[in-house]
Design a protein around this motif. Structure first.
Motif, PDB file in Angstrom:
ATOM      1  N   GLY A 106     -84.606  35.926 -28.865  1.00  0.00           N
ATOM      2  CA  GLY A 106     -85.729  34.827 -27.915  1.00  0.00           C
ATOM      3  C   GLY A 106     -86.209  33.883 -29.250  1.00  0.00           C
ATOM      4  N   PRO A 107     -86.118  32.472 -28.818  1.00  0.00           N
ATOM      5  CA  PRO A 107     -86.793  31.795 -29.781  1.00  0.00           C
ATOM      6  C   PRO A 107     -88.449  31.920 -29.491  1.00  0.00           C
ATOM      7  N   GLY A 108     -89.064  31.369 -30.438  1.00  0.00           N
ATOM      8  CA  GLY A 108     -90.659  31.254 -30.462  1.00  0.00           C
ATOM      9  C   GLY A 108     -90.790  30.144 -29.607  1.00  0.00           C
ATOM     10  N   PRO A 109     -92.205  29.957 -29.129  1.00  0.00           N
ATOM     11  CA  PRO A 109     -92.655  29.111 -28.255  1.00  0.00           C
ATOM     12  C   PRO A 109     -92.133  27.649 -28.504  1.00  0.00           C
ATOM     13  N   ARG A 110     -92.298  27.110 -29.799  1.00  0.00           N
ATOM     14  CA  ARG A 110     -92.136  25.564 -30.176  1.00  0.00           C
ATOM     15  C   ARG A 110     -90.569  25.478 -30.201  1.00  0.00           C
ATOM     16  N   ASP A 111     -89.834  26.540 -30.856  1.00  0.00           N
ATOM     17  CA  ASP A 111     -88.437  26.395 -30.567  1.00  0.00           C
ATOM     18  C   ASP A 111     -87.779  26.691 -29.394  1.00  0.00           C
ATOM     19  N   GLY A 112     -88.287  27.545 -28.456  1.00  0.00           N
ATOM     20  CA  GLY A 112     -87.999  27.595 -27.012  1.00  0.00           C
ATOM     21  C   GLY A 112     -88.266  26.348 -26.337  1.00  0.00           C
ATOM     22  N   LEU A 113     -89.285  25.650 -26.433  1.00  0.00           N
ATOM     23  CA  LEU A 113     -89.457  24.365 -25.831  1.00  0.00           C
ATOM     24  C   LEU A 113     -88.295  23.237 -26.325  1.00  0.00           C
ATOM     25  N   MET A 114     -87.905  23.270 -27.640  1.00  0.00           N
ATOM     26  CA  MET A 114     -86.765  22.540 -28.090  1.00  0.00           C
ATOM     27  C   MET A 114     -85.525  22.976 -27.474  1.00  0.00           C
ATOM     28  N   THR A 115     -85.149  24.237 -27.357  1.00  0.00           N
ATOM     29  CA  THR A 115     -83.866  24.790 -26.951  1.00  0.00           C
ATOM     30  C   THR A 115     -83.780  24.586 -25.217  1.00  0.00           C
ATOM     31  N   LEU A 117     -85.311  22.103 -23.702  1.00  0.00           N
ATOM     32  CA  LEU A 117     -85.624  20.665 -23.282  1.00  0.00           C
ATOM     33  C   LEU A 117     -84.060  20.128 -23.637  1.00  0.00           C
ATOM     34  N   HIS A 118     -83.376  20.951 -24.854  1.00  0.00           N
ATOM     35  CA  HIS A 118     -81.981  20.482 -25.062  1.00  0.00           C
ATOM     36  C   HIS A 118     -81.069  20.888 -23.817  1.00  0.00           C
ATOM     37  N   ARG A 119     -81.161  22.234 -23.275  1.00  0.00           N
ATOM     38  CA  ARG A 119     -80.402  22.466 -22.105  1.00  0.00           C
ATOM     39  C   ARG A 119     -80.501  21.759 -20.708  1.00  0.00           C
ATOM     40  N   ARG A 120     -81.952  21.471 -20.739  1.00  0.00           N
ATOM     41  CA  ARG A 120     -82.159  20.636 -19.400  1.00  0.00           C
ATOM     42  C   ARG A 120     -81.559  19.113 -19.622  1.00  0.00           C
ATOM     43  N   THR A 121     -81.769  18.609 -20.662  1.00  0.00           N
ATOM     44  CA  THR A 121     -81.569  17.080 -20.831  1.00  0.00           C
ATOM     45  C   THR A 121     -80.001  16.873 -21.307  1.00  0.00           C
ATOM     46  N   GLY A 122     -79.629  17.720 -22.071  1.00  0.00           N
ATOM     47  CA  GLY A 122     -78.349  17.557 -22.694  1.00  0.00           C
ATOM     48  C   GLY A 122     -78.323  16.537 -24.040  1.00  0.00           C
ATOM     49  N   ARG A 123     -79.567  16.285 -24.329  1.00  0.00           N
ATOM     50  CA  ARG A 123     -79.664  15.613 -25.611  1.00  0.00           C
ATOM     51  C   ARG A 123     -79.391  16.670 -26.774  1.00  0.00           C
ATOM     52  N   ARG A 126     -81.282  17.842 -32.708  1.00  0.00           N
ATOM     53  CA  ARG A 126     -81.920  17.128 -33.522  1.00  0.00           C
ATOM     54  C   ARG A 126     -82.833  16.164 -32.910  1.00  0.00           C
ATOM     55  N   LEU A 127     -82.412  15.521 -31.770  1.00  0.00           N
ATOM     56  CA  LEU A 127     -83.435  14.373 -31.218  1.00  0.00           C
ATOM     57  C   LEU A 127     -84.294  14.917 -30.577  1.00  0.00           C
ATOM     58  N   VAL A 128     -84.112  16.032 -29.729  1.00  0.00           N
ATOM     59  CA  VAL A 128     -85.137  16.984 -28.814  1.00  0.00           C
ATOM     60  C   VAL A 128     -86.305  17.402 -29.799  1.00  0.00           C
ATOM     61  N   ARG A 129     -86.086  17.860 -31.138  1.00  0.00           N
ATOM     62  CA  ARG A 129     -86.892  18.404 -31.973  1.00  0.00           C
ATOM     63  C   ARG A 129     -87.637  17.283 -32.634  1.00  0.00           C
ATOM     64  N   TYR A 154     -91.198  16.174 -42.775  1.00  0.00           N
ATOM     65  CA  TYR A 154     -90.824  17.228 -41.732  1.00  0.00           C
ATOM     66  C   TYR A 154     -90.611  16.827 -40.431  1.00  0.00           C
ATOM     67  N   ALA A 155     -91.353  15.829 -39.923  1.00  0.00           N
ATOM     68  CA  ALA A 155     -90.948  15.443 -38.756  1.00  0.00           C
ATOM     69  C   ALA A 155     -89.561  14.836 -38.506  1.00  0.00           C
ATOM     70  N   LEU A 156     -89.096  14.317 -39.648  1.00  0.00           N
ATOM     71  CA  LEU A 156     -87.848  13.544 -39.596  1.00  0.00           C
ATOM     72  C   LEU A 156     -86.317  14.652 -39.906  1.00  0.00           C
ATOM     73  N   ALA A 157     -86.967  15.602 -40.606  1.00  0.00           N
ATOM     74  CA  ALA A 157     -85.983  16.341 -41.216  1.00  0.00           C
ATOM     75  C   ALA A 157     -85.880  17.776 -40.449  1.00  0.00           C
ATOM     76  N   ILE A 158     -86.893  18.453 -39.962  1.00  0.00           N
ATOM     77  CA  ILE A 158     -86.797  19.576 -39.086  1.00  0.00           C
ATOM     78  C   ILE A 158     -85.730  19.575 -38.168  1.00  0.00           C
ATOM     79  N   GLY A 159     -85.387  18.659 -37.225  1.00  0.00           N
ATOM     80  CA  GLY A 159     -84.604  18.318 -36.315  1.00  0.00           C
ATOM     81  C   GLY A 159     -83.052  18.561 -36.789  1.00  0.00           C
ATOM     82  N   PRO A 160     -82.617  17.794 -37.866  1.00  0.00           N
ATOM     83  CA  PRO A 160     -81.401  18.010 -38.258  1.00  0.00           C
ATOM     84  C   PRO A 160     -81.153  19.401 -39.178  1.00  0.00           C
ATOM     85  N   LEU A 161     -82.172  19.784 -39.878  1.00  0.00           N
ATOM     86  CA  LEU A 161     -82.068  20.841 -40.462  1.00  0.00           C
ATOM     87  C   LEU A 161     -82.001  22.051 -39.534  1.00  0.00           C
TER      88      LEU A 161
END
Length: 196
Positions: A106-115, A117-123, A126-129, A154-161
């Motif tokens: 299970g992802p943490g709250p912030r990463d779960g929000l990312m995953t 939104l990724h699943r719901r939008t298909g984006r 890296r873009l979602v994060r 951080y804001a620009l690197a964390i999605g790709p990382l």
């Protein structure tokens, strides 16, 4: 997060928000982190995300470790220490994201929000994060959180990382977690995986 705070070159976006909350409430950074994490879980409901052991651990442990790190790591003054500390903090966060999400507890709250939104939008992840980080950063800045070059890095690197390390730490032999892409003209013909 604690290393980035001690680098003093700008906090990561969620810590900018948590610092802003801390400034207005008198709560410690760790306590603000725990409360923010718990509130983010409410955003999971429309995304149909399910919490797991990793989720609960993240909510509680992240804030406690943040406060402990700030208590143990002294304020740094030399730029020759602060810059590597900042880079280490960003790389460690990207690595940790890939490691614990790949474990599938299970992802943490912030990463779960990312995953979610990724699943719901298909984006792409890296873009979602990146979009989440920029939005949170704006809110934290308005509350008075510390912003600097480290924040932008951080804001620009964390999605790709995060995407890179999710691919690297994917557990071999397990089927990939499906990504339920919203149907559209440019939707892929086969379900994408979370690491895409």
């Amino acid at each position: 997060m604690g290393f980035q705070f001690r680098a003093g070159l700008g906090l990561e976006p969620w810590s900018v928000l948590n610092q802003g909350i801390s400034l207005h409430t008198g709560l410690s950074m760790g306590t603000a982190t725990i409360l923010t994490g718990a509130l983010i879980l409410l955003l999971w409901v429309p995304l149909r995300q399910r919490p797991g052991l990793g989720t609960v651990s993240n909510v509680i442990v992240l804030g406690l470790v943040m406060d402990a790190t700030l208590a143990l790591v002294p304020v740094q003054h030399a730029l020759a220490i602060r810059i590597p500390l900042l880079i280490l903090a960003v790389l460690l966060n990207g690595t940790a994201t890939g490691l614990y999400i790949s474990a599938r507890f299970g992802p943490g709250p912030r990463d779960g929000l990312m995953t979610g939104l990724h699943r719901r939008t298909g984006r792409p992840v890296r873009l979602v994060r990146t979009c989440i980080e920029v939005t949170v950063l704006a809110a934290g800045f308005l509350l008075g959180g510390s912003v600097g070059v480290g924040t932008v890095l951080y804001a620009l690197a964390i999605g790709p990382l995060a995407q890179f390390f999710l691919r690297r730490f994917a557990i071999k032999g397990l089927p990939p977690e499906p990504s339920r892409v919203v149907a559209g003209d440019d939707a892929p013909s086969a379900p994408a995986t979370i690491a895409e």
